[in-house]
Design an enzyme around this catalytic site. Structure first.
Site, short mmCIF file in Angstrom:
data_model
loop_
_atom_site.label_atom_id
_atom_site.label_comp_id
_atom_site.label_asym_id
_atom_site.label_seq_id
_atom_site.Cartn_x
_atom_site.Cartn_y
_atom_site.Cartn_z
N GLU A 4 7.58 5.60 49.74
CA GLU A 4 7.89 4.80 48.55
C GLU A 4 9.40 4.82 48.30
OE1 GLU A 4 4.57 4.45 45.54
OE2 GLU A 4 5.28 6.49 45.31
N HIS A 20 5.51 12.74 44.09
CA HIS A 20 5.90 11.40 43.66
C HIS A 20 7.36 11.45 43.17
CE1 HIS A 20 6.16 7.68 41.41
NE2 HIS A 20 5.15 7.25 42.14
P1 PGA Z 1 4.75 0.28 41.11
O1 PGA Z 1 4.62 1.88 41.26
O2 PGA Z 1 3.67 -0.32 41.95
O3 PGA Z 1 4.60 0.00 39.66
O4 PGA Z 1 6.12 -0.08 41.63
C1 PGA Z 1 4.37 2.43 42.50
C2 PGA Z 1 4.40 3.94 42.42
O5 PGA Z 1 5.23 4.51 41.69
O6 PGA Z 1 3.59 4.62 43.04
#
Ligand code: PGA
Length: 262
Positions: free
Chosen positions: A175, A105
């Site tokens: 992401e 992540h």
């Molecule tokens: P968020 O986080 O939906 O609060 O933007 C997503 C993530 O970090 O996986």
């Protein structure tokens, strides 16, 4: 080849991060999610909870009770055991019937986790019989398109050591860092472009057949208001949801909408 999830299922991962601050609240949120998930027809829900809550949430029934909801850890060490104070291994997670692990992540990468560390963690998860959700994403979506090189290189390096026979056990979560914890998600058009790019990169590495077994998820400010657009037009195999996954009513709506749009 082992599938990451049941074939054709839309995957929604609730990434709780370092929340909530007490176990009762964790149980309440999980129970709302479970109740919602059991009525979903096309969606597989995975709750990525802090380590300390996992045994309670998974319960004694373990994997057999995990048909509606499965569980993920948010990190793992790449060694099976030993002198690594404060760390948790994939073997330990396997032993408590945890099924999935989020690795790489961006919040962990920001703490110093490199692509090679991410790759070692993903391989350790697979060796222990768990399925890693490998996160990748650029810091900046620049007009010149340098982000494509960044994301492509990150995918290759984060999958180092995972061979063709294991690739069906992983998922990729794309992401973009700038869309995490933001006001707005990436637009469905851009998400679709990136889904195509990630799938193309996977197929360059593993060949088209093996690559189609890998679910590609989108994460970054997904909520009950934008989930319809993203699910219908983003061409993703699933979603990784942060903040909205702690909001019981909002996440319930999000799951129902996603399931209906599929
Ligand atoms: P968020 O986080 O939906 O609060 O933007 C997503 C993530 O970090 O996986």
């Amino acid at each position: 080849m082992t599938q990451f999830a049941k074939k054709g299922r839309f995957i929604v991962v609730a990434n709780w991060k370092m929340n909530p601050v007490n176990r009762d609240e964790a149980k309440r949120i999980a129970s709302t999610i479970k109740n919602t998930a059991k009525d979903l027809k096309k969606t597989q829900v995975i709750i990525a909870a802090p380590y300390v809550y996992l045994p309670t949430l998974i319960g004694r029934a373990g994997k057999s009770a995990q048909s509606a909801v499965s569980f993920a850890a948010q990190n793992v060490n790449s060694e099976p055991q030993g002198s690594y104070t404060g760390e948790v291994s994939a073997e330990m997670l396997q032993d408590i019937d945890c099924s999935y692990i989020i690795v790489g992540h961006s919040e962990r990468r920001a703490m110093g986790e490199s692509d090679s560390v991410v790759a070692a963690k993903a391989s350790a998860a697979i060796r222990a019989g768990l399925r890693p959700i490998i996160c990748i994403g650029e810091a900046e979506h620049d007009a010149q398109g340098a982000y494509l090189g960044v994301v492509g290189a990150q995918i290759k390096a984060s999958l180092e050591g995972i061979d063709r026979s294991s690739v069906g056990k992983i998922a990729i979560a794309y992401e973009p860092i700038w869309a995490i914890g933001a006001k707005e998600a990436m637009s469905p058009e851009l998400i679709q472009e990136m889904m195509i790019f990630v799938r193309k990169t996977l197929s360059d590495i593993y060949g088209q057949d093996a690559a189609t077994d890998v679910p590609v998820l989108y994460g970054g400010t997904v909520n009950a208001r934008n989930v319809k657009d993203i699910t219908e037009r983003g061409s993703t195999d699933g979603l990784l949801v942060g903040r909205e996954s702690l909001n019981r009513e909002g996440f319930k709506q999000l799951l129902k909408i996603a399931d209906e749009c599929r």
